[in-house]
Design a protein around this motif. Structure first.
Motif, PDB file in Angstrom:
ATOM      1  N   ILE A 236      42.003  22.965  37.606  1.00  9.43           N
ATOM      2  CA  ILE A 236      41.387  24.283  37.593  1.00  9.43           C
ATOM      3  C   ILE A 236      40.404  24.390  38.757  1.00  9.43           C
ATOM      4  N   ALA A 237      40.371  25.546  39.405  1.00 10.98           N
ATOM      5  CA  ALA A 237      39.373  25.829  40.433  1.00 10.98           C
ATOM      6  C   ALA A 237      38.469  26.959  39.935  1.00 10.98           C
ATOM      7  N   VAL A 238      37.166  26.830  40.174  1.00 13.51           N
ATOM      8  CA  VAL A 238      36.181  27.821  39.716  1.00 13.51           C
ATOM      9  C   VAL A 238      35.287  28.215  40.889  1.00 13.51           C
TER      10      VAL A 238
ATOM     11  N   GLY B 100      51.267  29.389  36.580  1.00 11.08           N
ATOM     12  CA  GLY B 100      49.836  29.206  36.388  1.00 11.08           C
ATOM     13  C   GLY B 100      49.173  30.522  36.021  1.00 11.08           C
ATOM     14  N   HIS B 101      47.873  30.448  35.728  1.00 12.39           N
ATOM     15  CA  HIS B 101      47.114  31.636  35.361  1.00 12.39           C
ATOM     16  C   HIS B 101      45.846  31.738  36.191  1.00 12.39           C
ATOM     17  N   MET B 102      45.333  32.926  36.312  1.00 11.88           N
ATOM     18  CA  MET B 102      44.070  33.160  36.998  1.00 11.88           C
ATOM     19  C   MET B 102      43.338  34.289  36.297  1.00 11.88           C
ATOM     20  N   GLY B 103      42.024  34.355  36.518  1.00 10.39           N
ATOM     21  CA  GLY B 103      41.266  35.434  35.908  1.00 10.39           C
ATOM     22  C   GLY B 103      39.800  35.361  36.272  1.00 10.39           C
ATOM     23  N   VAL B 104      39.014  36.223  35.641  1.00 15.08           N
ATOM     24  CA  VAL B 104      37.571  36.248  35.873  1.00 15.08           C
ATOM     25  C   VAL B 104      36.844  36.306  34.542  1.00 15.08           C
ATOM     26  N   VAL B 105      35.596  35.810  34.567  1.00 17.73           N
ATOM     27  CA  VAL B 105      34.716  35.831  33.401  1.00 17.73           C
ATOM     28  C   VAL B 105      33.434  36.557  33.804  1.00 17.73           C
ATOM     29  N   GLY B 106      33.005  37.493  32.985  1.00 17.89           N
ATOM     30  CA  GLY B 106      31.778  38.224  33.289  1.00 17.89           C
ATOM     31  C   GLY B 106      31.216  38.859  32.040  1.00 17.89           C
ATOM     32  N   PRO B 107      30.108  39.594  32.173  1.00 17.89           N
ATOM     33  CA  PRO B 107      29.520  40.274  31.018  1.00 17.89           C
ATOM     34  C   PRO B 107      30.451  41.370  30.521  1.00 17.89           C
TER      35      PRO B 107
ATOM     36  N   VAL C 177      44.897  28.007  46.656  1.00 16.01           N
ATOM     37  CA  VAL C 177      44.096  28.100  45.433  1.00 16.01           C
ATOM     38  C   VAL C 177      42.622  28.305  45.767  1.00 16.01           C
ATOM     39  N   THR C 178      42.119  27.573  46.760  1.00 19.12           N
ATOM     40  CA  THR C 178      40.716  27.698  47.145  1.00 19.12           C
ATOM     41  C   THR C 178      40.403  29.108  47.634  1.00 19.12           C
ATOM     42  N   ARG C 179      41.265  29.650  48.482  1.00 21.81           N
ATOM     43  CA  ARG C 179      41.057  31.009  48.968  1.00 21.81           C
ATOM     44  C   ARG C 179      41.165  32.022  47.834  1.00 21.81           C
ATOM     45  N   THR C 180      42.100  31.800  46.924  1.00 19.56           N
ATOM     46  CA  THR C 180      42.313  32.740  45.823  1.00 19.56           C
ATOM     47  C   THR C 180      41.091  32.834  44.927  1.00 19.56           C
ATOM     48  N   VAL C 181      40.536  31.695  44.547  1.00 19.77           N
ATOM     49  CA  VAL C 181      39.407  31.712  43.614  1.00 19.77           C
ATOM     50  C   VAL C 181      38.166  32.311  44.283  1.00 19.77           C
ATOM     51  N   ARG C 182      37.979  32.046  45.583  1.00 27.42           N
ATOM     52  CA  ARG C 182      36.849  32.651  46.294  1.00 27.42           C
ATOM     53  C   ARG C 182      37.029  34.159  46.422  1.00 27.42           C
ATOM     54  N   LEU C 183      38.239  34.566  46.739  1.00 28.14           N
ATOM     55  CA  LEU C 183      38.525  35.987  46.911  1.00 28.14           C
ATOM     56  C   LEU C 183      38.306  36.759  45.615  1.00 28.14           C
ATOM     57  N   LEU C 184      38.793  36.230  44.512  1.00 28.42           N
ATOM     58  CA  LEU C 184      38.617  36.892  43.212  1.00 28.42           C
ATOM     59  C   LEU C 184      37.136  37.053  42.882  1.00 28.42           C
TER      60      LEU C 184
ATOM     61  N   GLN D  26      34.641  37.208  44.999  1.00 24.52           N
ATOM     62  CA  GLN D  26      34.031  38.184  45.904  1.00 24.52           C
ATOM     63  C   GLN D  26      34.422  39.620  45.553  1.00 24.52           C
ATOM     64  N   LEU D  27      35.670  39.829  45.167  1.00 24.69           N
ATOM     65  CA  LEU D  27      36.143  41.170  44.849  1.00 24.69           C
ATOM     66  C   LEU D  27      35.515  41.718  43.570  1.00 24.69           C
ATOM     67  N   THR D  28      35.328  40.856  42.585  1.00 23.86           N
ATOM     68  CA  THR D  28      34.890  41.306  41.260  1.00 23.86           C
ATOM     69  C   THR D  28      33.410  41.061  40.987  1.00 23.86           C
ATOM     70  N   HIS D  29      32.765  40.190  41.784  1.00 25.13           N
ATOM     71  CA  HIS D  29      31.371  39.793  41.550  1.00 25.13           C
ATOM     72  C   HIS D  29      31.220  39.119  40.183  1.00 25.13           C
ATOM     73  N   GLN D  30      32.274  38.416  39.774  1.00 22.53           N
ATOM     74  CA  GLN D  30      32.265  37.678  38.517  1.00 22.53           C
ATOM     75  C   GLN D  30      32.613  36.211  38.797  1.00 22.53           C
ATOM     76  N   VAL D  31      32.684  35.417  37.743  1.00 18.20           N
ATOM     77  CA  VAL D  31      33.157  34.038  37.873  1.00 18.20           C
ATOM     78  C   VAL D  31      34.678  34.061  37.906  1.00 18.20           C
ATOM     79  N   ALA D  32      35.258  33.466  38.934  1.00 17.27           N
ATOM     80  CA  ALA D  32      36.719  33.429  39.065  1.00 17.27           C
ATOM     81  C   ALA D  32      37.238  32.051  38.669  1.00 17.27           C
ATOM     82  N   VAL D  33      38.379  32.043  37.986  1.00 14.86           N
ATOM     83  CA  VAL D  33      39.012  30.802  37.528  1.00 14.86           C
ATOM     84  C   VAL D  33      40.494  30.863  37.884  1.00 14.86           C
ATOM     85  N   VAL D  34      40.994  29.833  38.570  1.00 15.22           N
ATOM     86  CA  VAL D  34      42.407  29.785  38.954  1.00 15.22           C
ATOM     87  C   VAL D  34      42.989  28.434  38.562  1.00 15.22           C
ATOM     88  N   GLN D  35      44.079  28.468  37.824  1.00 17.45           N
ATOM     89  CA  GLN D  35      44.807  27.260  37.460  1.00 17.45           C
ATOM     90  C   GLN D  35      45.794  26.917  38.569  1.00 17.45           C
ATOM     91  N   TYR D  36      45.798  25.651  38.989  1.00 16.75           N
ATOM     92  CA  TYR D  36      46.820  25.207  39.934  1.00 16.75           C
ATOM     93  C   TYR D  36      48.191  25.360  39.278  1.00 16.75           C
TER      94      TYR D  36
END
Length: 336
Positions: A229-231, A302-309, A105-112, A114-124
């Motif tokens: 949740i991890a952010v 679980g769910h994952m995603g990103v938040v951005g403008p 989960v930690t790697r996933t949220v960091r990777l998301l 970095q890839l998108t340059h947005q806020v990443a959110v991952v549900q355990y």
């Protein structure tokens, strides 16, 4: 809307995302092969503005997309831009090196992020959507046991049990076998009924201890059912060149796990969703776009995603979220 107007809208979205500047008709005719004159482009832009897909931020400026324009752009995407082969290799290598579930989960949220340059959110992985893979019962002392529950998603829960009477190693092994026979491969949501009947199937001298084990297991499932949740990447909001109204309330909302669960969506499907502006139920996020999807080994856990403008690279962001969710699902499937 005809194809030419849609082509003009796509060009405006792409140029605005790339340059962060309002887009004029002259720039569109120079940068895109629209096959029509600048006058025709201006007419199409006037139509798009009147229909609410673009607007002029101030007098004599070009046009920028509205939330309605972004919505149409996303709905009419002909394809989602795939990750490059180098990106796919890097994602696979980075996630495959993960150890336990927390590391995944930690790697996933960091990777998301970095890839998108947005806020990443991952549900355990949700305990309520998981099944029991194994239960370990260890005798630590004559009146003390350690109970370890491992789910099919790799989630681990531990509990210490203080007994009113002593138990030997043979009886500990017997109870371990009984618990595993009853719960292995069973959904967590069915555990209460299974555990309520378990003491009756133990030998008379072990029934009180079996009942105690059942109570501890139920407490573990109930205590651990709260979603985690991890952010990562919250600083990306402050670095965005597109001003976000109310950044402070937004940052505060990102610390509320209940809010983030609503943000990701409570649905059980794995479809990629894009919610733009006012389409978000949470007030603090109505100036943002949320791209989210489900993940899991076979079924969504679980769910994952990103938040951005709202001004984001939609094809690339959607591709990143979908690809990372697929890799995480494969990892959980291999570890089952």
């Amino acid at each position: 809307m005809d194809d030419r107007k849609l082509q003009v809208l796509r060009a405006i979205v792409e140029d605005y995302v790339a340059t962060q500047e309002p887009v004029g008709s002259k720039a569109l005719t120079v940068n895109h092969e629209l096959g029509v004159s600048a006058a025709t482009v201006r007419n199409d832009m006037a139509w798009l503005e009147e229909a609410g897909y673009i607007h002029q931020p101030h007098t004599s400026a070009g046009r920028i997309p509205t939330d309605q324009g972004y919505r149409l752009f996303v709905d009419r995407l002909e394809r989602i831009q795939p990750l490059s082969s180098a990106e796919r290799r890097a994602v696979n290598r980075y996630l495959s090196d993960a150890g336990d579930l927390d590391d995944v989960v930690t790697r996933t949220v960091r990777l998301l992020s970095q890839l998108t340059h947005q806020v990443a959110v991952v549900q355990y992985p949700s305990l309520n959507r998981s099944t029991v893979r194994h239960i370990e019962l260890l005798r630590l002392a004559p009146q003390r046991l350690l109970l370890v529950v491992i789910t099919d998603t790799g989630r681990v829960e531990q509990r210490h049990i203080e007994l009113a009477e002593e138990i030997d190693e043979d009886h500990t092994n017997e109870l371990r076998t009984l618990i595993n026979e009853k719960l292995i491969s069973q959904p967590i949501v069915e555990a209460p009924e299974i555990l309520s009947n378990m003491p009756a199937e133990a030998r008379p001298e072990l029934r009180d201890i079996a009942a105690a084990l059942g109570r501890v297991l139920l407490d573990a499932f109930i205590d651990s059912s709260e979603e985690r949740i991890a952010v990562a990447g919250a600083a990306n909001l402050t670095r965005s060149n597109t001003p976000l109204m109310g950044v402070t309330p937004l940052l505060e909302a990102l610390e509320e796990e209940v809010v983030l669960m609503r943000l990701l969506g409570a649905g059980s499907n794995s479809n990629l969703t894009v919610r733009i502006g006012d389409e978000n139920d949470v007030e603090s996020f109505r100036n943002t776009t949320v791209v989210a999807t489900g993940y899991g080994p076979g079924s969504v856990v679980g769910h994952m995603g990103v938040v951005g403008p709202t001004r984001m690279d939609y094809p690339a962001t959607m591709a990143a979220v979908r690809a990372v969710a697929r890799y995480v699902s494969e990892i959980l499937e291999r570890n089952r």
